[in-house]
Design a protein around this motif. Structure first.
Motif, short mmCIF file in Angstrom:
data_model
loop_
_atom_site.label_atom_id
_atom_site.label_comp_id
_atom_site.label_asym_id
_atom_site.label_seq_id
_atom_site.Cartn_x
_atom_site.Cartn_y
_atom_site.Cartn_z
N ARG A 1 0.58 22.52 40.46
CA ARG A 1 -0.11 22.14 41.69
C ARG A 1 0.90 21.85 42.80
N GLU B 1 -13.09 29.00 39.43
CA GLU B 1 -11.79 28.40 39.73
C GLU B 1 -10.64 29.36 39.39
N GLU C 1 -8.11 30.21 42.34
CA GLU C 1 -6.72 29.77 42.24
C GLU C 1 -5.74 30.91 41.99
N GLU D 1 -3.72 25.94 46.58
CA GLU D 1 -4.07 25.24 45.35
C GLU D 1 -3.02 25.36 44.24
#
Length: 191
Positions: free
Chosen positions: A50, A82, A86, A130
């Motif tokens: 992250r 997700e 991402e 992200e």
């Protein structure tokens, strides 16, 4: 061990009981994808780091995932959404084998981990809002207990020991490490 071995073992084994701290507070639903891809006929898990500027879990190693949203039909939908957001991996590149036991975090989330095999020609691209970095770790390395180190910390006046794994992008620990350890335990069928 490659993805075919993983698929056979995962589908034949009972879902392992989670190894986690107990917390009875109400949790917010979320889901992650444990994406597996073969590199040179050896299974690897695709992980993310992250960005350090994020408010929650900055700079931590994680699996692609996030909170359940009202537009998601199921938590499986959340994990696939997700993964797309991402890492730009389309659902058509993922064979979802199933899920691991729900994992409860100390930060108020209930995580539903899904295991997905990526097609061998799958490529990905980080969404840098992200994901600071994405990288692969060998399932064989992750399954080797000698590669894990104990991480003692204090929780409610008691010492709790978590496990950590050093990666080129930092320490893999916490919920993500526990989910991966639960996954490798589930693969450990008697021969």
């Amino acid at each position: 061990m490659n993805s075919e071995h993983i698929m056979a073992r995962f589908l034949l084994s009972p879902t392992a009981a989670p190894n986690q701290l107990k917390d009875t507070r109400k949790k917010r639903a979320s889901a992650v994808m444990l994406p597996i891809i073969d590199i040179d006929n050896h299974a690897h898990i695709l992980l993310c780091k992250r960005p350090t500027y994020l408010h929650h879990h900055p700079g931590e190693i994680c699996l692609p995932g996030g909170k359940f949203e009202v537009s998601d039909i199921t938590l499986r939908t959340t994990a696939l959404r997700e993964l797309k957001e991402e890492l730009n991996i389309a659902q058509s590149n993922v064979n979802v084998l199933g899920h691991l036991p729900e994992y409860s975090t100390l930060t108020g989330f209930s995580i539903s981990p899904y295991v997905g095999l990526l097609k061998k020609d799958t490529t990905w691209e980080n969404d840098y809002n992200e994901v600071q970095a994405s990288f692969l770790l060998s399932v064989t390395e992750l399954n080797n207990e000698a590669n894990w180190q104990p991480l003692p910390f204090q929780r409610f006046g008691k010492t709790v020991i978590l496990q950590g794994f050093k990666t080129p992008h930092g320490l893999l620990w916490g919920a993500t490490a526990s989910i991966i350890k639960n996954f490798t335990k589930q693969l450990a069928l008697p021969v």
